[in-house]
Design a protein around this motif. Structure first.
Motif, PDB file in Angstrom:
ATOM      1  N   UNK A 170      -2.971 -22.603  24.822  1.00  0.00           N
ATOM      2  CA  UNK A 170      -3.536 -23.171  23.594  1.00  0.00           C
ATOM      3  C   UNK A 170      -5.024 -23.457  23.771  1.00  0.00           C
ATOM      4  N   UNK A 171      -5.398 -24.043  24.914  1.00  0.00           N
ATOM      5  CA  UNK A 171      -6.814 -24.326  25.177  1.00  0.00           C
ATOM      6  C   UNK A 171      -7.629 -23.037  25.160  1.00  0.00           C
ATOM      7  N   UNK A 172      -7.057 -21.975  25.726  1.00  0.00           N
ATOM      8  CA  UNK A 172      -7.748 -20.683  25.744  1.00  0.00           C
ATOM      9  C   UNK A 172      -7.967 -20.163  24.327  1.00  0.00           C
ATOM     10  N   UNK A 173      -6.941 -20.304  23.481  1.00  0.00           N
ATOM     11  CA  UNK A 173      -7.064 -19.856  22.088  1.00  0.00           C
ATOM     12  C   UNK A 173      -8.131 -20.651  21.351  1.00  0.00           C
ATOM     13  N   UNK A 174      -8.142 -21.948  21.561  1.00  0.00           N
ATOM     14  CA  UNK A 174      -9.106 -22.805  20.869  1.00  0.00           C
ATOM     15  C   UNK A 174     -10.535 -22.520  21.302  1.00  0.00           C
ATOM     16  N   UNK A 175     -10.715 -22.144  22.564  1.00  0.00           N
ATOM     17  CA  UNK A 175     -12.056 -21.940  23.101  1.00  0.00           C
ATOM     18  C   UNK A 175     -12.446 -20.457  23.172  1.00  0.00           C
ATOM     19  N   UNK A 176     -11.540 -19.583  22.719  1.00  0.00           N
ATOM     20  CA  UNK A 176     -11.789 -18.138  22.720  1.00  0.00           C
ATOM     21  C   UNK A 176     -12.106 -17.608  24.119  1.00  0.00           C
ATOM     22  N   UNK A 177     -11.321 -18.065  25.094  1.00  0.00           N
ATOM     23  CA  UNK A 177     -11.443 -17.575  26.465  1.00  0.00           C
ATOM     24  C   UNK A 177     -10.038 -17.242  26.955  1.00  0.00           C
ATOM     25  N   UNK A 178      -9.917 -16.668  28.138  1.00  0.00           N
ATOM     26  CA  UNK A 178      -8.610 -16.282  28.654  1.00  0.00           C
ATOM     27  C   UNK A 178      -7.918 -17.462  29.344  1.00  0.00           C
TER      28      UNK A 178
END
Length: 211
Positions: A170-178
Motif C-alpha cells: 500500500x505504501x508503495x502504491x501511495x508513493x508510486x514506488x516499488x
C-alpha cells in the motif's frame, strides 16, 4: 496523556494488514479482531512497568459515553476523563486521514462531524468543544522539527504511511514506488533510529519530531 496517545495504537499490530486494507464493510470475525485492538494495546503496554498507567489510559481510546465503543463497551460513568480526551482526539485525527474505505475529511468537515457525534452521545461534548477550540487557537507555524536531517524526505514519507498501518504494498502504491524500494527505506529507517519494529520506529520518530 501524551505518552498514552503515542502508544494507543500498539494493539493494531494484532490485526493483519489485509483487514486494515479492506475497502468495504468488515466481516463479523474481522470486526471482532479490530474491537480487541485496545485490549491488546493495554495488555502489551502493561508488560512495560513504566508504561502501565499510560497503557490503561490508551485502552480507553475507542470507548464511547453511550456504550457503543470497544472493547469494554463502557458508558460515560466508567470512562476516566483522560480516556474521554484521548477518544475525541483520536477520532478527530483519524477523520483527517485517508482510509481504504473513505477519503480524508477536510478540517472543517472533520470538526463538524466530531461535534455531531458528540451531540449524539458518542463523545464527551465538553471535551470535543475544548479540543476544537484549542486546535483553532493554534495559528502559528511550528518551527522545523529538530533532527529532521536524520531521515531523508522519502524515508519520512514511507515511515508516515507505515505508521498509519499501511503494508509495504500500500505504501508503495501511495508513493508510486516499488514494494522492494519501500522495504529498503524501512530497513534504512530501522538502522538510523536503532529500532527493529515498525511500532518502535514510529514511536521514536514521533518523539524526535520526525513525523
Amino acid at each position: 496523556m501524551y505518552r498514552a496517545a503515542l502508544i494507543h495504537g500498539m494493539g493494531r499490530a494484532s490485526v493483519p494488514n489485509m483487514i486494515w486494507d479492506t475497502p468495504g464493510k468488515l466481516s463479523v470475525s474481522a470486526w471482532e479482531r479490530v474491537r480487541l485492538v485496545p485490549y491488546w494495546t493495554g495488555r502489551a503496554g502493561r508488560q512495560i512497568g513504566s508504561l502501565a498507567g499510560e497503557a490503561e489510559v490508551a485502552s480507553y481510546a475507542y470507548e464511547r459515553p453511550d456504550g457503543s465503543g470497544y472493547y469494554r463497551e463502557t458508558k460515560a460513568g466508567g470512562i476516566p476523563i483522560e480516556g474521554r480526551i484521548l477518544a475525541a482526539a483520536t477520532a478527530l485525527a483519524s477523520l483527517c486521514v485517508q482510509r481504504p474505505w473513505r477519503d480524508a475529511f477536510a478540517d472543517d468537515a472533520a470538526e463538524s462531524l466530531l461535534m455531531a457525534e458528540a451531540a449524539a452521545g458518542r463523545y464527551d461534548v465538553d471535551v470535543a468543544r475544548a479540543l476544537l477550540n484549542k486546535s483553532r487557537s493554534i495559528k502559528t507555524k511550528l518551527p522545523p522539527a529538530p533532527l529532521a536531517s536524520l531521515l531523508t524526505e522519502r524515508e519520512r514519507d514511507v515511515l508516515r504511511w507505515i505508521s498509519h498501518g499501511a503494508s509495504n504494498k500500500v505504501a508503495a502504491q501511495k508513493l508510486s514506488i516499488s514494494p522492494s524500494t519501500v522495504r529498503t527505506h524501512i530497513e534504512s529507517v530501522f538502522r538510523k533510529l536503532e529500532c527493529s519494529t515498525r511500532a518502535a520506529a514510529t514511536l521514536k520518530a514521533t518523539q524526535l519530531g520526525l513525523l
